[in-house]
Design a protein around this motif. Structure first.
Motif, short mmCIF file in Angstrom:
data_model
loop_
_atom_site.label_atom_id
_atom_site.label_comp_id
_atom_site.label_asym_id
_atom_site.label_seq_id
_atom_site.Cartn_x
_atom_site.Cartn_y
_atom_site.Cartn_z
N VAL A 89 22.67 83.25 -77.24
CA VAL A 89 21.88 82.21 -76.63
C VAL A 89 21.76 83.12 -75.16
O VAL A 89 20.85 83.10 -74.15
CB VAL A 89 22.17 80.94 -76.59
CG1 VAL A 89 21.41 80.51 -75.40
CG2 VAL A 89 21.55 80.63 -77.87
N TRP A 90 23.08 83.65 -75.28
CA TRP A 90 23.45 84.16 -73.38
C TRP A 90 22.43 85.26 -73.52
O TRP A 90 22.47 86.02 -72.02
CB TRP A 90 25.26 84.57 -73.37
CG TRP A 90 25.29 84.48 -72.01
CD1 TRP A 90 25.33 84.95 -71.40
CD2 TRP A 90 25.63 83.07 -70.84
NE1 TRP A 90 26.36 84.67 -69.77
CE2 TRP A 90 25.69 83.36 -70.05
CE3 TRP A 90 25.15 82.09 -71.33
CZ2 TRP A 90 26.34 83.28 -68.43
CZ3 TRP A 90 25.23 81.11 -70.59
CH2 TRP A 90 25.88 81.10 -68.78
N LEU A 91 21.44 85.83 -74.80
CA LEU A 91 21.14 87.09 -74.22
C LEU A 91 19.69 86.89 -73.17
O LEU A 91 19.28 87.44 -72.72
CB LEU A 91 20.73 88.02 -75.85
CG LEU A 91 22.52 88.58 -76.25
CD1 LEU A 91 22.12 89.03 -77.66
CD2 LEU A 91 22.67 89.83 -75.03
N PHE A 92 19.80 85.73 -73.71
CA PHE A 92 18.59 85.21 -73.78
C PHE A 92 18.18 83.70 -72.42
O PHE A 92 17.05 83.29 -72.46
CB PHE A 92 17.24 85.02 -74.42
CG PHE A 92 17.22 86.10 -75.39
CD1 PHE A 92 16.51 87.33 -74.99
CD2 PHE A 92 18.11 85.99 -76.43
CE1 PHE A 92 16.11 88.38 -76.04
CE2 PHE A 92 17.51 86.89 -77.73
CZ PHE A 92 17.17 88.26 -76.85
N LEU A 93 18.74 83.33 -72.21
CA LEU A 93 19.33 82.14 -71.43
C LEU A 93 18.66 82.28 -69.83
O LEU A 93 18.64 82.73 -69.20
CB LEU A 93 21.31 81.37 -70.87
CG LEU A 93 20.93 80.48 -70.07
CD1 LEU A 93 20.60 79.03 -71.99
CD2 LEU A 93 22.28 80.00 -70.17
N ALA A 94 17.82 81.16 -69.57
CA ALA A 94 17.13 80.71 -68.44
C ALA A 94 15.95 81.56 -68.09
O ALA A 94 15.28 81.59 -66.90
CB ALA A 94 17.73 81.34 -67.24
N ILE A 95 15.40 82.65 -69.86
CA ILE A 95 14.08 82.87 -69.60
C ILE A 95 13.12 81.21 -68.89
O ILE A 95 11.71 81.94 -68.37
CB ILE A 95 13.68 83.64 -70.12
CG1 ILE A 95 12.02 83.86 -70.46
CG2 ILE A 95 13.75 82.66 -71.77
CD1 ILE A 95 11.86 85.43 -68.90
N GLU A 96 13.05 80.58 -69.28
CA GLU A 96 12.63 79.22 -69.60
C GLU A 96 12.42 79.40 -68.23
O GLU A 96 11.31 77.90 -68.54
CB GLU A 96 12.68 78.12 -70.96
CG GLU A 96 13.91 77.43 -70.04
CD GLU A 96 16.03 78.20 -69.97
OE1 GLU A 96 16.45 77.38 -70.35
OE2 GLU A 96 15.08 79.71 -70.59
N GLN A 97 12.96 79.72 -66.64
CA GLN A 97 12.89 78.98 -65.82
C GLN A 97 12.18 79.27 -64.61
O GLN A 97 10.90 78.66 -63.92
CB GLN A 97 13.60 78.93 -65.18
CG GLN A 97 13.68 81.16 -64.45
CD GLN A 97 14.78 81.19 -63.62
OE1 GLN A 97 16.18 80.55 -63.10
NE2 GLN A 97 14.96 81.99 -62.89
N LEU A 98 10.55 80.26 -65.66
CA LEU A 98 9.22 80.72 -64.69
C LEU A 98 7.98 79.42 -64.45
O LEU A 98 7.76 79.97 -63.63
CB LEU A 98 8.74 82.04 -65.71
CG LEU A 98 8.82 83.32 -65.55
CD1 LEU A 98 10.28 83.54 -65.45
CD2 LEU A 98 8.15 84.16 -66.23
N PRO A 99 8.36 78.30 -65.48
CA PRO A 99 7.26 77.43 -64.90
C PRO A 99 7.64 76.37 -63.26
O PRO A 99 6.60 76.37 -63.09
CB PRO A 99 7.65 76.17 -65.87
CG PRO A 99 6.97 77.45 -67.21
CD PRO A 99 8.15 78.04 -66.94
N LEU A 100 8.82 76.45 -63.24
CA LEU A 100 9.37 75.72 -61.78
C LEU A 100 9.01 77.20 -60.48
O LEU A 100 8.93 76.29 -59.96
CB LEU A 100 11.52 76.30 -62.27
CG LEU A 100 11.73 75.22 -63.04
CD1 LEU A 100 13.46 75.24 -63.34
CD2 LEU A 100 11.89 73.53 -62.89
#
Length: 501
Positions: free
Chosen positions: A230-241
């Motif tokens: 998961v550490w390879l992609f963790l936090a990409i989901e933050q963009l909508p913020l």
């Protein structure tokens, strides 16, 4: 009170004026924000799962996690375009599952965004200590300095924040590209990447000459490696913020987040392949706090170690800076709507940045880090920070992914007429795949004794948050933009249903 029974308190005329944000970001800035948030995971942290499944098991786990993120990102892109508010995951869940669903989803992300910068700055301090030959006792000073410097940069304006984000993200990718180019001619996959075997007791052992099995621990090993991948992609989901700071959020956020994930797919593939294919090999790399630096030593020699370590700090700085941005916006959005104490959403009168949220979230993280450091001792405290806090961040992320995918399914089912400027090409199937892989990953966290403490820590965080919301927060909600949208949409849906009946 809305027609759905949710109580909303009346606020003063200047309430939202004191909580304003400024639009600035375009597609390129959003791409940099997404890639920059994740890129530190390609410098440190990803490698900790190599012993769980061997290189082959880890690669399978990384591929499965990549599929999960693809489904998740498409879901987020569709929801962010339809609900362009800074609340992100909380906003999606609020529109689909009501105030409690919104709060629980927001709390999951809150764990992730408060703790992930703490883990990243601890890795950054390790690199800096190697550069400047500072004793371990000084590590907390690096943590404090990192927070002070980059919280200040985030406060000084969205323009400056995004400019720094673009610069450090491009620099981090350039640093990785230098490593890939230097490692490619000397890579020996069979000798170094396949130097993990299973001993008589089933535990991993080092194979000095390599040429070990691709899956030394079978499919179970690949599943056990899922939480680490998961550490390879963790936090990409933050963009909508960043929706309320994007110039055209309904168009730009889907483009930025999809382009960012595709960039990360390329980078992650090359890192997992090449970093493990040079000395010291996958077995030793699995316990390294500085795997990229180890790779640089193998390709350039140890004489340049200090300079290379300083260069390698760029990726950690990139993620630290950008996830601090996300943390500020995440706390700000929940506070503006009354889920968290309202004073946390006050923005800087000149720079229009959520300075109170940034400072408060950072104080919480630093307090946890310093408490572990001095309460458990330097060596054990550092291990817990880079272990348990990382595990807590991953657990919070998995729960938020589950809930965001559920939000996507509920919105598709209950609000089919909702205007969707972007539609997920994976549709409902992408959300179901996301739920399945996230659930399996969470199960394997619970099966791993190393991860259990982190999951229990998340449970404690949830208990405190839920207690606050049940007793105080749910009675102090404010009709913020995302709340107003959710109420209006639900009322329209109810009217349409009654007319249909």
């Amino acid at each position: 009170m809305s027609s759905t029974g949710t109580p909303y308190q009346t606020v003063s005329v200047d309430y939202f004026a004191r909580r304003g944000l400024r639009r600035y970001a375009g597609v390129f800035s959003l791409w940099a924000l997404g890639v920059g948030a994740v890129i530190s995971g390609h410098y440190s942290g990803w490698n900790l799962g190599l012993l769980a499944g061997g290189w082959g098991g880890y690669a399978l786990a990384a591929a499965a996690i990549a599929v999960m993120y693809l489904g998740l990102v498409f879901c987020i892109a569709e929801m962010a375009a339809a609900l362009p508010h800074t609340g992100g995951a909380y906003s999606f869940a609020r529109a689909s599952m009501g105030p409690w669903g919104g709060f629980i989803t927001g709390l999951c992300e809150n764990v992730e965004y408060v703790l992930t910068p703490a883990v990243v700055v601890s890795f950054l301090a390790t690199y800096l200590a190697a550069v400047f030959d500072t004793p371990p006792a000084w590590l907390p000073l690096y943590w404090i300095a990192g927070y002070v410097l980059f919280v200040t940069l985030n406060i000084l304006g969205v323009e400056l924040s995004f400019r720094v984000t673009v610069i450090v993200t491009l620099a981090a990718l350039a640093c990785l590209a230098v490593f890939w180019a230097s490692a490619l001619p000397v890579a020996d996959f069979s000798r170094y990447a396949l130097n993990i075997g299973a001993g008589p007791d089933g535990k991993p052992i080092e194979l000095p000459q390599g040429n070990g099995p691709l899956l030394p621990f079978g499919l179970h090993g690949a599943l056990a490696a899922l939480p680490f991948a998961v550490w390879l992609f963790l936090a990409i989901e933050q963009l909508p913020l960043a929706a309320e700071e994007a110039m055209q959020p309904s168009r730009d956020i889907p483009r930025g987040i999809v382009a960012g994930l595709l960039t990360l797919f390329v980078s992650a593939s090359l890192v997992v392949w090449l970093n493990a294919s040079v000395a010291p090999g996958a077995f030793q790399l699995a316990s390294s706090g500085e795997p990229l630096l180890d790779g640089f030593r193998a390709t350039f020699g140890s004489g340049l170690a200090k300079g290379l370590a300083l260069v390698a700090c760029v990726g950690l700085i990139s993620s630290f800076h950008t996830i601090l941005f996300a943390k500020g916006r995440q706390i700000y959005s929940l506070s503006r709507a009354g889920y968290f104490p309202r004073f946390l959403s006050i923005t800087h009168p000149r720079h229009k940045t959520p300075h109170v949220a940034l400072i408060a979230g950072s104080v919480v993280a630093l307090t946890l880090m310093l408490g572990l450091w001095f309460g458990m001792g330097a060596e054990k405290g550092a291990a817990v920070i880079q272990g348990m806090l990382l595990n807590m961040a991953v657990a919070g992320a998995m729960l938020s992914y589950l809930l965001q995918a559920v939000s996507f399914l509920v919105l598709r089912a209950r609000l089919p007429s909702l205007t969707r400027p972007y539609r997920s090409p994976m549709g409902v199937g992408g959300a179901i795949v996301t739920i399945a892989i996230a659930a399996v990953t969470l199960v394997y966290q619970l099966l791993d004794p190393v991860f259990v403490s982190g999951v229990l820590g998340v449970c404690a965080w949830f208990a405190l948050g839920i207690l606050w919301f049940a007793l105080v927060g749910r009675n102090r909600l404010v009709l913020s933009p995302e709340e107003a949208f959710a109420v209006k949409t639900r009322e329209k849906s109810a009217e349409a249903t009654s007319v249909g009946v």
